[in-house]
Design a protein around this motif. Sequence first.
Motif, short mmCIF file in Angstrom:
data_model
loop_
_atom_site.label_atom_id
_atom_site.label_comp_id
_atom_site.label_asym_id
_atom_site.label_seq_id
_atom_site.Cartn_x
_atom_site.Cartn_y
_atom_site.Cartn_z
N VAL A 188 0.87 -1.17 0.00
CA VAL A 188 0.00 0.00 0.00
C VAL A 188 0.91 1.22 0.00
O VAL A 188 1.76 1.37 0.87
N MET A 189 0.69 2.09 -0.98
CA MET A 189 1.59 3.22 -1.19
C MET A 189 0.80 4.51 -1.29
O MET A 189 -0.16 4.61 -2.06
N VAL A 190 1.21 5.51 -0.52
CA VAL A 190 0.69 6.86 -0.65
C VAL A 190 1.62 7.62 -1.60
O VAL A 190 2.84 7.56 -1.44
N GLU A 191 1.06 8.31 -2.59
CA GLU A 191 1.90 8.99 -3.57
C GLU A 191 1.28 10.30 -4.05
O GLU A 191 0.09 10.37 -4.32
N GLN A 192 2.15 11.33 -4.16
CA GLN A 192 1.75 12.58 -4.79
C GLN A 192 1.89 12.50 -6.30
O GLN A 192 1.17 13.18 -7.03
N ASN A 193 2.83 11.68 -6.76
CA ASN A 193 3.01 11.49 -8.20
C ASN A 193 1.97 10.48 -8.68
O ASN A 193 2.26 9.31 -8.98
#
Length: 234
Positions: A188-193
């Motif tokens: 599970v990854m939080v990303e702005q890109n």
Amino acid sequence: MSFLSIDGLSAGYGQMGILSDVDLQLDEGEIGVIVGANGAGKSTLLKAMFGLVNITAGSIRLAGDDITGMAPERLAARGVAFVPQEYNIFPTLTVNENLEMGAYSRRDDFSPVIEGIYRIFPPLADRRRQMAGELSGGQRQMVAVGRALMIEPKLLLLDEPTAGLSPMFMSEIFDRVLAINATGVTIVMVEQNAKQALAIAHRGFVLANGMNAFTDTGANLLANPEVARSFLGA
């Protein structure tokens, strides 16, 4: 039954509510990406999964077991690893010593695990005796993720792994995320890109004001005109 199941989750800091009635389901071996505007609650959701914020309602289940509000050390023992966005390495220790710190709870021979991490992150192999604080931003991020892999996690939580990186290192981190996932680790990854992250995601979750806005496959979210207009800068 989903490997990771979050149902009706509300959470925040002290009396400050950030998340409201959030749902998230992910099957084993998938990559899930959480995107949204600044302040949407993305990092708070990740921290709630790792027992770092106050949960006021809802539940989190992992492989059928209720882990709601479980302490981080107990989650680590269950195979959950978390890589925060900042302050995620020991700069005055070598690369190899950083990895060894990730194995503090192990009592077995973990040298094969370290060598496996160097295979996932080849740029670190030649720098294993170098101080981690001397590395580039992308290489420091590799060290942080590598240290999390020392417990051989079933679930890896990544908070903004490409923040502040050049496009070259950004692409390399996404490639390494795919390589880790290929070993069977659920991510599970939080990303702005958001565009790049959704391109490698099995499932995508768009948050707005601490609530679910859109949930779909990564490909479908990228193709959704409303998502593109409101969240992807299109």
